[in-house]
Design a protein around this motif. Structure first.
Motif, PDB file in Angstrom:
ATOM      1  N   LEU A  34      20.400   3.757  28.450  1.00  0.00           N
ATOM      2  CA  LEU A  34      20.849   2.498  29.033  1.00  0.00           C
ATOM      3  C   LEU A  34      22.356   2.562  29.264  1.00  0.00           C
ATOM      4  N   LEU A  35      22.735   2.820  30.518  1.00  0.00           N
ATOM      5  CA  LEU A  35      24.139   2.942  30.893  1.00  0.00           C
ATOM      6  C   LEU A  35      24.674   1.589  31.327  1.00  0.00           C
ATOM      7  N   GLU A  36      25.966   1.388  31.143  1.00  0.00           N
ATOM      8  CA  GLU A  36      26.590   0.141  31.580  1.00  0.00           C
ATOM      9  C   GLU A  36      26.612   0.079  33.098  1.00  0.00           C
ATOM     10  N   ARG A  37      26.468  -1.102  33.634  1.00  0.00           N
ATOM     11  CA  ARG A  37      26.411  -1.302  35.084  1.00  0.00           C
ATOM     12  C   ARG A  37      27.693  -0.855  35.784  1.00  0.00           C
ATOM     13  N   GLY A  38      28.834  -0.912  35.120  1.00  0.00           N
ATOM     14  CA  GLY A  38      30.104  -0.558  35.739  1.00  0.00           C
ATOM     15  C   GLY A  38      30.137   0.850  36.286  1.00  0.00           C
ATOM     16  N   SER A  39      29.426   1.777  35.654  1.00  0.00           N
ATOM     17  CA  SER A  39      29.427   3.153  36.130  1.00  0.00           C
ATOM     18  C   SER A  39      28.380   3.385  37.220  1.00  0.00           C
ATOM     19  N   MET A  40      27.548   2.383  37.483  1.00  0.00           N
ATOM     20  CA  MET A  40      26.489   2.521  38.485  1.00  0.00           C
ATOM     21  C   MET A  40      26.523   1.322  39.424  1.00  0.00           C
ATOM     22  N   GLN A  41      27.611   1.152  40.124  1.00  0.00           N
ATOM     23  CA  GLN A  41      27.788  -0.030  40.963  1.00  0.00           C
ATOM     24  C   GLN A  41      26.845  -0.077  42.154  1.00  0.00           C
ATOM     25  N   HIS A  42      26.444   1.070  42.679  1.00  0.00           N
ATOM     26  CA  HIS A  42      25.674   1.084  43.920  1.00  0.00           C
ATOM     27  C   HIS A  42      24.248   1.590  43.753  1.00  0.00           C
ATOM     28  N   TRP A  43      23.809   1.819  42.537  1.00  0.00           N
ATOM     29  CA  TRP A  43      22.452   2.297  42.320  1.00  0.00           C
ATOM     30  C   TRP A  43      21.939   1.797  40.983  1.00  0.00           C
ATOM     31  N   ASP A  44      20.648   1.913  40.790  1.00  0.00           N
ATOM     32  CA  ASP A  44      20.014   1.333  39.610  1.00  0.00           C
ATOM     33  C   ASP A  44      19.816   2.316  38.467  1.00  0.00           C
ATOM     34  N   GLY A  45      19.852   3.607  38.744  1.00  0.00           N
ATOM     35  CA  GLY A  45      19.635   4.574  37.682  1.00  0.00           C
ATOM     36  C   GLY A  45      19.821   5.995  38.167  1.00  0.00           C
ATOM     37  N   VAL A  46      19.735   6.919  37.228  1.00  0.00           N
ATOM     38  CA  VAL A  46      19.875   8.347  37.497  1.00  0.00           C
ATOM     39  C   VAL A  46      18.644   9.037  36.928  1.00  0.00           C
ATOM     40  N   LEU A  47      17.979   9.821  37.743  1.00  0.00           N
ATOM     41  CA  LEU A  47      16.835  10.577  37.261  1.00  0.00           C
ATOM     42  C   LEU A  47      17.331  11.875  36.646  1.00  0.00           C
ATOM     43  N   GLY A  48      16.962  12.123  35.413  1.00  0.00           N
ATOM     44  CA  GLY A  48      17.340  13.356  34.743  1.00  0.00           C
ATOM     45  C   GLY A  48      16.461  14.512  35.186  1.00  0.00           C
ATOM     46  N   ALA A  49      16.894  15.709  34.872  1.00  0.00           N
ATOM     47  CA  ALA A  49      16.155  16.908  35.262  1.00  0.00           C
ATOM     48  C   ALA A  49      14.748  16.922  34.669  1.00  0.00           C
ATOM     49  N   ASP A  50      14.555  16.248  33.528  1.00  0.00           N
ATOM     50  CA  ASP A  50      13.229  16.213  32.915  1.00  0.00           C
ATOM     51  C   ASP A  50      12.192  15.555  33.826  1.00  0.00           C
ATOM     52  N   MET A  51      12.629  14.703  34.726  1.00  0.00           N
ATOM     53  CA  MET A  51      11.702  14.043  35.654  1.00  0.00           C
ATOM     54  C   MET A  51      11.153  15.015  36.698  1.00  0.00           C
ATOM     55  N   PHE A  52      11.798  16.149  36.885  1.00  0.00           N
ATOM     56  CA  PHE A  52      11.409  17.063  37.952  1.00  0.00           C
ATOM     57  C   PHE A  52      10.672  18.305  37.449  1.00  0.00           C
ATOM     58  N   ILE A  53      10.336  18.337  36.170  1.00  0.00           N
ATOM     59  CA  ILE A  53       9.582  19.471  35.638  1.00  0.00           C
ATOM     60  C   ILE A  53       8.250  19.552  36.367  1.00  0.00           C
ATOM     61  N   GLY A  54       7.926  20.742  36.855  1.00  0.00           N
ATOM     62  CA  GLY A  54       6.691  20.938  37.602  1.00  0.00           C
ATOM     63  C   GLY A  54       6.782  20.522  39.059  1.00  0.00           C
ATOM     64  N   ARG A  55       7.977  20.211  39.533  1.00  0.00           N
ATOM     65  CA  ARG A  55       8.190  19.793  40.915  1.00  0.00           C
ATOM     66  C   ARG A  55       9.126  20.773  41.613  1.00  0.00           C
ATOM     67  N   ARG A  56       9.019  20.811  42.919  1.00  0.00           N
ATOM     68  CA  ARG A  56       9.929  21.599  43.741  1.00  0.00           C
ATOM     69  C   ARG A  56      10.732  20.623  44.585  1.00  0.00           C
ATOM     70  N   LEU A  57      12.044  20.773  44.564  1.00  0.00           N
ATOM     71  CA  LEU A  57      12.928  19.937  45.369  1.00  0.00           C
ATOM     72  C   LEU A  57      13.572  20.800  46.435  1.00  0.00           C
ATOM     73  N   GLU A  58      13.507  20.350  47.673  1.00  0.00           N
ATOM     74  CA  GLU A  58      14.174  21.034  48.770  1.00  0.00           C
ATOM     75  C   GLU A  58      15.174  20.072  49.386  1.00  0.00           C
ATOM     76  N   PHE A  59      16.439  20.458  49.354  1.00  0.00           N
ATOM     77  CA  PHE A  59      17.513  19.606  49.850  1.00  0.00           C
ATOM     78  C   PHE A  59      17.903  20.039  51.245  1.00  0.00           C
ATOM     79  N   ASP A  60      17.936  19.094  52.168  1.00  0.00           N
ATOM     80  CA  ASP A  60      18.473  19.319  53.506  1.00  0.00           C
ATOM     81  C   ASP A  60      19.743  18.474  53.576  1.00  0.00           C
ATOM     82  N   ILE A  61      20.859  19.085  53.234  1.00  0.00           N
ATOM     83  CA  ILE A  61      22.125  18.366  53.136  1.00  0.00           C
ATOM     84  C   ILE A  61      22.519  17.771  54.492  1.00  0.00           C
ATOM     85  N   ALA A  62      22.340  18.529  55.572  1.00  0.00           N
ATOM     86  CA  ALA A  62      22.731  18.044  56.897  1.00  0.00           C
ATOM     87  C   ALA A  62      21.970  16.769  57.260  1.00  0.00           C
ATOM     88  N   ARG A  63      20.688  16.724  56.926  1.00  0.00           N
ATOM     89  CA  ARG A  63      19.875  15.537  57.253  1.00  0.00           C
ATOM     90  C   ARG A  63      19.890  14.491  56.141  1.00  0.00           C
TER      91      ARG A  63
END
Length: 185
Positions: A34-63
């Motif tokens: 539970l993080l203080e709202r001041g450090s997250m002014q524009h979003w509701d939360g941060v997903l940790g790496a544990d959320m992506f276990i067993g998943r593949r993420l492909e980033f298209d930075i340009a898009r």
């Protein structure tokens, strides 16, 4: 619970979510810092790496997109890989991609933080860039706000061509400050 960020460490209250969904990800009984709202002014939360276990993420930075799919098998998870021109990555702490590349004439080890708003250069890298690239534009008093609420003020640096294997970045910038990536406890 202790939250490690590039800008600092914070001890925060811990809660459990019976169910957490983000796109196609669904996890049950998830530990949540539970993080203080001041450090997250524009979003509701941060997903940790544990959320992506067993998943593949492909980033298209340009898009500015991320594609999330199930990985074939968690046992097939890559822990290191070469991707051309002698450059490679390894997984640091099992979850952070640590890349080896060059920033101008300086060979560098870099961590990809896909949620970061800006890049951070430690003082050793900043000084080596100053020594090998004397005419890089620098700006004082650049501010970085970390997820744990710390504020870093450092020197902005317009970076020379950055290469990570077949990937090149032009017109990139970083903020130089005494900062180090902390290992998870």
């Amino acid at each position: 619970m202790v939250v490690n960020g590039t800008t600092g460490i914070a001890e925060v209250p811990l809660a459990y979510a019976d169910e957490l969904r983000a796109g196609s990800i669904k996890r049950n009984r998830v530990r949540v810092a539970l993080l203080e709202r001041g450090s997250m002014q524009h979003w509701d939360g941060v997903l940790g790496a544990d959320m992506f276990i067993g998943r593949r993420l492909e980033f298209d930075i340009a898009r500015k997109t991320v594609q999330l799919t199930n990985s074939a098998s968690e046992s097939n998870r890559v822990s290191s890989m070469s991707f051309g021109h002698g450059e490679s990555f390894t997984l640091r702490n099992g979850v952070l991609a640590q890349l080896y590349g060059t920033i101008g004439k300086v060979r560098s080890q870099l961590i990809i933080d896909t949620g970061a708003d800006c890049s951070i250069a430690n003082l050793a890298l900043s000084e080596e860039l100053r020594r090998r690239h004397k005419f890089l534009r620098r700006e004082p008093n650049m501010t970085v706000l970390g997820v744990t609420g710390e504020v870093l003020v450092g020197e902005g640096i317009q970076l020379p061509l950055t290469r990570l294997g077949n990937v090149m970045a032009k017109d990139a910038a970083a903020t130089s400050r005494a900062a180090r990536l902390r290992s998870s406890p």
